[in-house]
Motif scaffolding. Sequence first.
Motif, mmCIF file in Angstrom:
data_model
loop_
_atom_site.group_PDB
_atom_site.id
_atom_site.type_symbol
_atom_site.label_atom_id
_atom_site.label_comp_id
_atom_site.label_asym_id
_atom_site.label_seq_id
_atom_site.Cartn_x
_atom_site.Cartn_y
_atom_site.Cartn_z
ATOM 1 N N ASN A 68 40.824 0.447 -0.770
ATOM 2 C CA ASN A 68 41.107 -0.548 -1.802
ATOM 3 C C ASN A 68 42.215 -1.482 -1.345
ATOM 4 N N ALA A 69 43.245 -0.911 -0.705
ATOM 5 C CA ALA A 69 44.366 -1.729 -0.232
ATOM 6 C C ALA A 69 43.926 -2.699 0.861
ATOM 7 N N ARG A 75 41.514 -10.020 0.791
ATOM 8 C CA ARG A 75 40.973 -10.886 -0.268
ATOM 9 C C ARG A 75 39.445 -10.834 -0.307
ATOM 10 N N MET A 76 38.911 -9.628 -0.212
ATOM 11 C CA MET A 76 37.464 -9.461 -0.203
ATOM 12 C C MET A 76 36.865 -9.720 -1.582
ATOM 13 N N SER A 77 35.634 -10.181 -1.590
ATOM 14 C CA SER A 77 34.904 -10.339 -2.843
ATOM 15 C C SER A 77 34.463 -8.964 -3.342
ATOM 16 N N ARG A 78 33.982 -8.933 -4.564
ATOM 17 C CA ARG A 78 33.507 -7.668 -5.118
ATOM 18 C C ARG A 78 32.368 -7.100 -4.271
ATOM 19 N N TYR A 81 33.723 -5.628 -1.057
ATOM 20 C CA TYR A 81 34.410 -4.365 -1.325
ATOM 21 C C TYR A 81 33.407 -3.246 -1.569
ATOM 22 N N GLU A 82 32.356 -3.526 -2.331
ATOM 23 C CA GLU A 82 31.336 -2.516 -2.608
ATOM 24 C C GLU A 82 30.634 -2.091 -1.312
ATOM 25 N N HIS A 83 30.442 -3.047 -0.393
ATOM 26 C CA HIS A 83 29.830 -2.707 0.894
ATOM 27 C C HIS A 83 30.722 -1.750 1.678
ATOM 28 N N LEU A 84 32.024 -2.010 1.693
ATOM 29 C CA LEU A 84 32.951 -1.097 2.352
ATOM 30 C C LEU A 84 32.876 0.289 1.744
ATOM 31 N N CYS A 85 32.867 0.348 0.411
ATOM 32 C CA CYS A 85 32.808 1.644 -0.274
ATOM 33 C C CYS A 85 31.533 2.391 0.078
ATOM 34 N N PRO A 92 32.639 2.463 -5.749
ATOM 35 C CA PRO A 92 33.692 1.455 -5.960
ATOM 36 C C PRO A 92 34.507 1.758 -7.211
ATOM 37 N N ALA A 93 35.790 1.422 -7.142
ATOM 38 C CA ALA A 93 36.655 1.600 -8.314
ATOM 39 C C ALA A 93 36.306 0.542 -9.348
ATOM 40 N N GLN A 94 35.674 0.957 -10.434
ATOM 41 C CA GLN A 94 35.256 0.005 -11.450
ATOM 42 C C GLN A 94 35.889 0.296 -12.805
ATOM 43 N N GLY A 95 36.782 1.280 -12.841
ATOM 44 C CA GLY A 95 37.351 1.669 -14.115
ATOM 45 C C GLY A 95 38.515 0.783 -14.530
ATOM 46 N N ARG A 96 39.457 1.376 -15.227
ATOM 47 C CA ARG A 96 40.586 0.630 -15.742
ATOM 48 C C ARG A 96 41.694 0.524 -14.697
#
Length: 285
Positions: A68-69, A75-78, A81-85, A92-96
């Motif tokens: 995540n860091a 400055r990745m897009s969503r 980031y999801e591809h990395l995950c 992917p972290a989608q919670g609060r």
Amino acid sequence: MSDVRMLGTVLRERRERTRPEQVGVVGHGRRRTGGLRPEELAELAGVSADHLKRMEQGRRHPSPAVLNALARALRMSRAEYEHLCALAGYAPAQGRVPRQLSDGARRLVDRIESTPVCVLDATWTVVGWNRAWETLACGVPSLHPREGNIPWRVFVGQDHRVTRSPEDAARFQRLLVAELQAASTRYPADEDLASLTADLQRASPAFAELWASTPTPGQHDSRMLVQHEDLRQIALDCDTIHIPDGDLTAVVFTAAPGSADAISLTEFLLDAGSAHSGHQQLDDH
């Protein structure tokens, strides 16, 4: 299933495509390529350069917090980031937005006594502070839901004790909007974050304009003038430290070493600390 080798390749290629100015890094010396150096990305993400090197070589599997860091630093897009995950085998972290101090952040706050420090969550809301910051800021944030949020205070203008030069103010505003946009990408399901950005767009035309333009973030430092009723106006530098565990940011307030501002700040905090200690002794008796 994770694909650590492919993950490392994606991270390295993205780092090499990311220009330093896109993420607020000031270039030093000649570069063989136009992208970020490994040590620059490592510093932005709060990891060691060796740890990043091993990840890029496919020899180290990053934790969800480190992943995540890195995505935040680049400055990745969503979608990116999801591809990395997916490559790392994580959801992917989608919670609060985490709004509690991590153990590392709490140690930082507890152990730094003579320098004002506060800790912000991903929405740039104050969630922790030390006594020096409480003294300088005239108390802790109120119970008003927006009082402790830095973007709200900057764009809606509730704090008249803090002023910045026009250049620093504009740069800081761009940074805040970029940070909220990045947080919205990381936490799309957080209703409080969505409500905050919507309220800011309604309350501040300047915020709404920047939000629509998707600004490139500047450096994570700022200079401001602080006016305190018991202290003359002093100039403070505000430097940020990203804390991957908990997706937090520590802000450290310092004055130029040896300056009149530094002397005034030190004397003010010492006097306040002595007064507090005296009150405690009276209360104990």
